[in-house]
Motif scaffolding. Structure first.
Motif, PDB file in Angstrom:
ATOM      1  N   THR A 153      -3.800   2.985  -3.063  1.00 45.46           N
ATOM      2  CA  THR A 153      -3.120   2.501  -4.197  1.00 45.46           C
ATOM      3  C   THR A 153      -2.091   1.598  -3.740  1.00 45.46           C
ATOM      4  O   THR A 153      -1.440   1.788  -2.540  1.00 45.46           O
ATOM      5  N   ILE A 154      -1.986   0.508  -4.609  1.00 46.61           N
ATOM      6  CA  ILE A 154      -1.189  -0.669  -4.134  1.00 46.61           C
ATOM      7  C   ILE A 154      -0.153  -0.958  -5.448  1.00 46.61           C
ATOM      8  O   ILE A 154      -0.804  -1.154  -6.497  1.00 46.61           O
ATOM      9  N   THR A 155       0.911  -0.958  -5.211  1.00 45.90           N
ATOM     10  CA  THR A 155       2.014  -1.287  -6.074  1.00 45.90           C
ATOM     11  C   THR A 155       2.275  -3.011  -5.980  1.00 45.90           C
ATOM     12  O   THR A 155       1.953  -3.500  -5.011  1.00 45.90           O
ATOM     13  N   CYS A 156       2.468  -3.299  -7.353  1.00 41.50           N
ATOM     14  CA  CYS A 156       2.668  -4.854  -7.495  1.00 41.50           C
ATOM     15  C   CYS A 156       3.729  -5.078  -8.432  1.00 41.50           C
ATOM     16  O   CYS A 156       4.019  -4.178  -9.288  1.00 41.50           O
ATOM     17  N   ARG A 185       7.579  -1.047 -11.390  1.00 38.89           N
ATOM     18  CA  ARG A 185       6.580  -1.770 -10.654  1.00 38.89           C
ATOM     19  C   ARG A 185       5.168  -0.968 -11.202  1.00 38.89           C
ATOM     20  O   ARG A 185       4.791   0.078 -11.496  1.00 38.89           O
ATOM     21  N   GLY A 186       4.051  -1.871 -11.240  1.00 37.75           N
ATOM     22  CA  GLY A 186       2.836  -1.580 -11.529  1.00 37.75           C
ATOM     23  C   GLY A 186       2.071  -1.100 -10.191  1.00 37.75           C
ATOM     24  O   GLY A 186       2.475  -1.492  -9.248  1.00 37.75           O
ATOM     25  N   TRP A 187       0.757  -0.276 -10.326  1.00 38.36           N
ATOM     26  CA  TRP A 187      -0.037  -0.127  -9.329  1.00 38.36           C
ATOM     27  C   TRP A 187      -1.484  -0.237  -9.745  1.00 38.36           C
ATOM     28  O   TRP A 187      -1.803  -0.083 -10.921  1.00 38.36           O
ATOM     29  N   PHE A 188      -2.277  -0.203  -8.808  1.00 41.99           N
ATOM     30  CA  PHE A 188      -3.630  -0.184  -9.139  1.00 41.99           C
ATOM     31  C   PHE A 188      -4.397   0.522  -7.843  1.00 41.99           C
ATOM     32  O   PHE A 188      -3.730   0.401  -6.743  1.00 41.99           O
ATOM     33  N   ALA A 189      -5.465   0.994  -7.912  1.00 40.28           N
ATOM     34  CA  ALA A 189      -6.180   1.953  -7.133  1.00 40.28           C
ATOM     35  C   ALA A 189      -7.602   1.103  -7.088  1.00 40.28           C
ATOM     36  O   ALA A 189      -8.254   0.798  -8.195  1.00 40.28           O
ATOM     37  N   VAL A 226     -10.680  -2.719  -9.028  1.00 43.29           N
ATOM     38  CA  VAL A 226      -9.910  -1.804  -9.517  1.00 43.29           C
ATOM     39  C   VAL A 226     -10.566  -0.817 -10.355  1.00 43.29           C
ATOM     40  O   VAL A 226     -11.478  -0.780 -11.099  1.00 43.29           O
ATOM     41  N   VAL A 227     -10.265   0.634  -9.908  1.00 45.65           N
ATOM     42  CA  VAL A 227     -10.679   1.815 -10.446  1.00 45.65           C
ATOM     43  C   VAL A 227      -9.650   2.452 -11.305  1.00 45.65           C
ATOM     44  O   VAL A 227     -10.025   3.520 -11.932  1.00 45.65           O
ATOM     45  N   ALA A 228      -8.453   2.207 -11.100  1.00 48.12           N
ATOM     46  CA  ALA A 228      -7.351   2.853 -11.764  1.00 48.12           C
ATOM     47  C   ALA A 228      -5.994   2.023 -11.883  1.00 48.12           C
ATOM     48  O   ALA A 228      -6.062   1.235 -10.835  1.00 48.12           O
ATOM     49  N   ARG A 229      -5.412   2.324 -12.737  1.00 51.41           N
ATOM     50  CA  ARG A 229      -3.968   1.405 -12.848  1.00 51.41           C
ATOM     51  C   ARG A 229      -2.952   2.335 -13.507  1.00 51.41           C
ATOM     52  O   ARG A 229      -3.243   3.078 -14.322  1.00 51.41           O
ATOM     53  N   GLY A 230      -1.901   1.787 -13.320  1.00 50.43           N
ATOM     54  CA  GLY A 230      -0.880   2.402 -14.029  1.00 50.43           C
ATOM     55  C   GLY A 230       0.602   1.886 -13.759  1.00 50.43           C
ATOM     56  O   GLY A 230       0.888   0.861 -13.271  1.00 50.43           O
ATOM     57  N   VAL A 267       0.820  -1.289   0.131  1.00 49.48           N
ATOM     58  CA  VAL A 267      -0.022   0.110  -0.143  1.00 49.48           C
ATOM     59  C   VAL A 267       0.891   1.229  -0.032  1.00 49.48           C
ATOM     60  O   VAL A 267       1.589   1.281   0.872  1.00 49.48           O
ATOM     61  N   THR A 268       0.853   2.095  -0.975  1.00 45.19           N
ATOM     62  CA  THR A 268       1.550   3.058  -1.049  1.00 45.19           C
ATOM     63  C   THR A 268       1.063   4.595  -0.957  1.00 45.19           C
ATOM     64  O   THR A 268       1.477   5.393  -0.899  1.00 45.19           O
ATOM     65  N   ALA A 269      -0.339   4.485  -0.819  1.00 46.39           N
ATOM     66  CA  ALA A 269      -1.289   5.645  -0.738  1.00 46.39           C
ATOM     67  C   ALA A 269      -2.359   5.312  -0.194  1.00 46.39           C
ATOM     68  O   ALA A 269      -3.167   4.282  -0.627  1.00 46.39           O
ATOM     69  N   VAL A 270      -3.084   6.368   0.718  1.00 40.38           N
ATOM     70  CA  VAL A 270      -4.463   6.017   1.341  1.00 40.38           C
ATOM     71  C   VAL A 270      -4.844   7.567   1.176  1.00 40.38           C
ATOM     72  O   VAL A 270      -4.412   8.553   1.751  1.00 40.38           O
ATOM     73  N   GLU A 271      -6.206   7.700   0.284  1.00 43.37           N
ATOM     74  CA  GLU A 271      -6.683   8.862  -0.051  1.00 43.37           C
ATOM     75  C   GLU A 271      -8.046   8.729   0.840  1.00 43.37           C
ATOM     76  O   GLU A 271      -8.983   8.159   0.409  1.00 43.37           O
ATOM     77  N   PRO A 272      -8.390   9.530   1.747  1.00 44.16           N
ATOM     78  CA  PRO A 272      -9.492   9.766   2.255  1.00 44.16           C
ATOM     79  C   PRO A 272     -10.937  10.039   1.587  1.00 44.16           C
ATOM     80  O   PRO A 272     -10.578  10.811   0.615  1.00 44.16           O
ATOM     81  N   ARG A 273     -11.858   9.544   1.473  1.00 43.74           N
ATOM     82  CA  ARG A 273     -13.057   9.742   0.897  1.00 43.74           C
ATOM     83  C   ARG A 273     -14.164   9.885   1.389  1.00 43.74           C
ATOM     84  O   ARG A 273     -14.195   9.862   2.950  1.00 43.74           O
ATOM     85  N   ALA A 274     -15.354  10.124   1.051  1.00 46.34           N
ATOM     86  CA  ALA A 274     -16.610  10.785   1.933  1.00 46.34           C
ATOM     87  C   ALA A 274     -17.202   9.484   2.574  1.00 46.34           C
ATOM     88  O   ALA A 274     -16.650   8.210   2.216  1.00 46.34           O
ATOM     89  N   GLN A 275     -17.726   9.613   3.540  1.00 42.19           N
ATOM     90  CA  GLN A 275     -18.451   8.458   4.453  1.00 42.19           C
ATOM     91  C   GLN A 275     -17.619   7.663   5.146  1.00 42.19           C
ATOM     92  O   GLN A 275     -17.723   6.548   5.334  1.00 42.19           O
ATOM     93  N   ARG A 276     -16.028   8.112   5.353  1.00 38.81           N
ATOM     94  CA  ARG A 276     -15.113   7.409   6.261  1.00 38.81           C
ATOM     95  C   ARG A 276     -14.689   6.359   5.177  1.00 38.81           C
ATOM     96  O   ARG A 276     -14.323   5.258   5.846  1.00 38.81           O
TER      97      ARG A 276
END
Length: 64
Positions: free
Chosen positions: A26-29, A60-64, A51-55, A12-21
């Protein structure tokens, strides 16, 4: 259905807070991001994530 086969270990390389807790992770792999379809379901520690995004970042690849 989760088969219990582990094919990679991500980080896990990023945690972005969203609405309603909620949060977007973002997870690299080691997967090529072109092999990860947006909308795919990936089991992470027994929890299926959609998966809602990738790059790619560096080699290393990542997905979110």
């Amino acid at each position: 259905m989760f088969t219990g086969i582990i094919s990679d270990i991500g980080e896990v390389t990023a945690v972005e807070p969203r609405a309603q807790r909620l949060a977007r992770l973002t997870i690299t792999c080691g997967y090529d991001p072109d092999s990860i379809a947006v909308g795919a379901s990936i089991a992470c520690s027994g929890v299926c994530l959609t998966v809602v995004a990738r790059g790619k970042e560096g080699n290393r690849g990542w997905f979110a």
